[in-house]
Design an enzyme around this catalytic site. Structure first.
Site, mmCIF file in Angstrom:
data_model
loop_
_atom_site.group_PDB
_atom_site.id
_atom_site.type_symbol
_atom_site.label_atom_id
_atom_site.label_comp_id
_atom_site.label_asym_id
_atom_site.label_seq_id
_atom_site.Cartn_x
_atom_site.Cartn_y
_atom_site.Cartn_z
ATOM 1 N N ILE A 178 52.830 -22.639 -55.868
ATOM 2 C CA ILE A 178 51.850 -21.511 -56.107
ATOM 3 C C ILE A 178 50.402 -22.328 -56.357
ATOM 4 O O ILE A 178 50.360 -23.110 -56.994
ATOM 5 C CB ILE A 178 52.033 -21.003 -57.652
ATOM 6 N N TRP A 193 45.294 -26.933 -52.761
ATOM 7 C CA TRP A 193 46.165 -27.827 -53.392
ATOM 8 C C TRP A 193 46.013 -29.027 -53.669
ATOM 9 O O TRP A 193 45.150 -29.613 -53.030
ATOM 10 C CB TRP A 193 47.416 -27.673 -52.411
ATOM 11 N N ARG A 197 50.852 -32.440 -55.184
ATOM 12 C CA ARG A 197 51.582 -31.277 -55.148
ATOM 13 C C ARG A 197 52.368 -31.202 -53.785
ATOM 14 O O ARG A 197 52.076 -31.910 -52.642
ATOM 15 C CB ARG A 197 50.850 -29.980 -55.027
ATOM 16 N N GLY A 198 53.619 -30.551 -53.613
ATOM 17 C CA GLY A 198 54.549 -30.591 -52.472
ATOM 18 C C GLY A 198 53.975 -30.164 -51.430
ATOM 19 O O GLY A 198 54.083 -30.959 -50.043
ATOM 20 N N GLU A 241 64.188 -24.629 -54.117
ATOM 21 C CA GLU A 241 63.697 -23.552 -55.359
ATOM 22 C C GLU A 241 64.484 -22.278 -54.938
ATOM 23 O O GLU A 241 64.888 -21.462 -55.935
ATOM 24 C CB GLU A 241 62.154 -23.448 -55.040
ATOM 25 N N ASP A 290 38.615 -20.510 -64.462
ATOM 26 C CA ASP A 290 39.631 -21.179 -64.261
ATOM 27 C C ASP A 290 40.516 -21.222 -65.706
ATOM 28 O O ASP A 290 39.970 -20.638 -66.681
ATOM 29 C CB ASP A 290 39.950 -22.562 -63.963
#
EC number: 4.1.1.98
Length: 498
Positions: A178, A193, A197-198, A241, A290
């Site tokens: 996400i 991103w 992160r992936g 996932e 944020d």
């Protein structure tokens, strides 16, 4: 483990509506600021998910506050109650490091878990609801989607629940993450991103393996809750996932191949954005309000060019806002906290409880209670928390207490800090470690320090002084006063009710 089943987001919304957990709002509400104000007030009051049926200027409804209570997070993970998420954590702990059967009887005891694992593969479809309507080329126009503009000083509308699907050049499994995405134009978004992160790692590996070639990306909006939650859960790297989402949901995840690339997206997603990232194509992102409660600074991130928009008939746009806790990420953190505990206990059996207070901005502060076994034990646990799961890479403060302290009660925790700690001896400071780039308090963007607080009782090897003994009333006296208490009538009925 499964106690409830649903097939997609719409099925889940029907379930919520039956239980009074969804409110339809028919009045015209503006995605510019107004939806945020309504959603924020509702979430802070523990209210329902919101479906804005008539966004001003749009024909597509907007879903907010889907995970606005811990109960709804649990429901999204196939459970009736937040406490049942411990079972999800136990299963994940087993999947991360399965214990081999110790004998024939133990094999039968473990069979249900192995059966659950075998039922997790995805189901690939040739056609899917998410591709009922298609726009491509010049017809692609993100302005058709009622993307929320959440705060007055936000740079632009922001896609907040984009389930981003990527695949590295040397991997079979896809990564789901996400990442927020700033709308830059009718067919362009900024993909924010972070480097660890992936999705960012997949992109980096792609650039190294295929210099100059476009990196395929897909973003699913309005995926089913299990798939969304699987993307933010510490699923083992060897497990998809999608597969884990199938386990949570109670049946296999259905996917379909994108029209423009080989990525597979949730077949029931409301909207799918297909496209690519051109290597070197970057743009300044932000500022945005944020989850810290502040506007973040501007930084450069890759630009995602959208070549296709596919969607269901009568699509629903799933959105949220982030702000000072409590917000949706903070609520999800409280619920997912129960998933983390068994995973941590598998690696560190001495951990009794682990708590991420929502006011700590989801992950920035953790309280851990342990059965202390030796001098220096608390410091070992601190290091373990910071290094074991990537979700805690950005945790700035770790407080370790003994098991007589309730990790979820600030009265207990503060008492332990103020009575069992010497600030010099019992504070651990680590400098120049990865930190959330949104953390403007760090001296350098993305690099900062961490603090560990050892609020445990000290052992002889840790202090030469005689350690204090907690005051405790004699149990016989307590029992006698318990029996006498009502007769004393110290408090009136009015006082008791108060």
């Amino acid at each position: 483990m499964i106690s409830m089943k649903y097939r997609d987001l719409r099925d889940f919304l029907s379930l919520l509506e039956q239980r009074g957990e969804l409110k339809r709002i028919s009045q015209p509400i503006d995605p510019y600021l107004e939806m945020t104000e309504i959603a924020d007030r509702t979430l802070r009051a523990g209210g329902p998910a919101l479906l804005f049926e008539n966004p001003k200027g749009y024909s597509m409804p907007v879903l907010c506050n889907l995970f606005g209570t811990a109960k709804r997070v649990a429901m999204g993970m196939g459970q009736e109650d937040v406490s049942a998420l411990r079972d999800v954590g136990k299963l994940l702990a087993f999947l991360k490091e399965p214990d081999p059967p110790k004998g024939f009887r133990d094999l039968f005891d473990k069979l249900p878990k192995f059966k659950q694992v075998l039922n997790m593969p995805t189901k690939r479809l040739n056609s899917a609801p998410c591709q009922e309507q298609v726009w491509q080329g010049e017809d692609v126009d993100l302005s058709r989607i009622p993307v929320m503009h959440c705060w007055p000083e936000d740079a632009a509308p922001l896609v907040s629940w984009g389930l981003t699907i990527t695949r590295g050049p040397h991997k079979e499994r896809q990564n789901l993450g996400i990442y927020r995405q700033q709308v830059l134009g009718k067919n362009k978004l900024i993909m924010r991103w972070l480097s660890h992160r992936g999705g960012a790692l997949d992109y980096q590996e792609w650039c190294e393996a295929h210099p100059g070639e476009r990196f395929p990306v897909a973003v699913a909006l309005g995926a089913d809750p299990a798939t969304i939650l699987a993307a933010v859960t510490p699923v083992p790297d060897t497990l998809s996932e999608y597969a884990f989402a199938g386990l949570l949901r109670g049946h296999k995840t259905e996917v379909v191949k994108c029209l423009s690339n080989d990525l597979e997206v949730p077949a029931s997603a409301e909207i799918v954005l297909e496209g690519y990232i051109e290597q070197g194509d970057m743009a300044p992102e932000g500022p945005y309000g944020d989850h810290t409660g502040y506007y973040n600074e501007i930084d450069n991130f890759p630009v995602f060019t959208v070549t296709h928009i596919t969607q269901r008939q009568d699509a629903i746009y799933h959105s949220t806002y982030t702000g000072r806790p409590p917000d949706e990420p903070a609520v999800m953190g409280v619920a997912l906290n129960e998933v983390f505990v068994p995973i941590l206990q598998k690696q560190f059996p001495e951990i009794v409880d682990f708590y991420l207070p929502p006011e700590g901005c989801s992950y920035r502060l953790a309280v851990v209670t342990i059965k202390k076994q030796y001098a220096g034990h608390a410091k070992r646990v601190m290091m373990g928390i910071w290094s074991f799961l990537r979700q805690f890479m950005y945790t700035k403060f770790v407080i370790v207490c003994d098991d007589d302290i309730n990790a979820r009660d600030w009265n207990d925790v503060i008492w332990a800090i103020t009575t069992r700690m010497d600030p010099s001896r019992d504070t651990v400071l680590i400098e120049n470690t990865p930190i959330d780039y949104l953390d403007f308090a760090s001296p350098v963007s993305g690099l900062g320090s961490k603090m560990g607080l050892d609020a445990t009782n000290k052992w002889p090897a840790e202090t030469p002084r005689e350690w204090g003994r907690p005051i405790k009333m004699d149990e016989d006296v307590r029992a006698r006063i318990d029996a006498l208490w009502d007769e004393l009538a110290i408090f009136s009925d009015k006082d008791a009710k108060r």
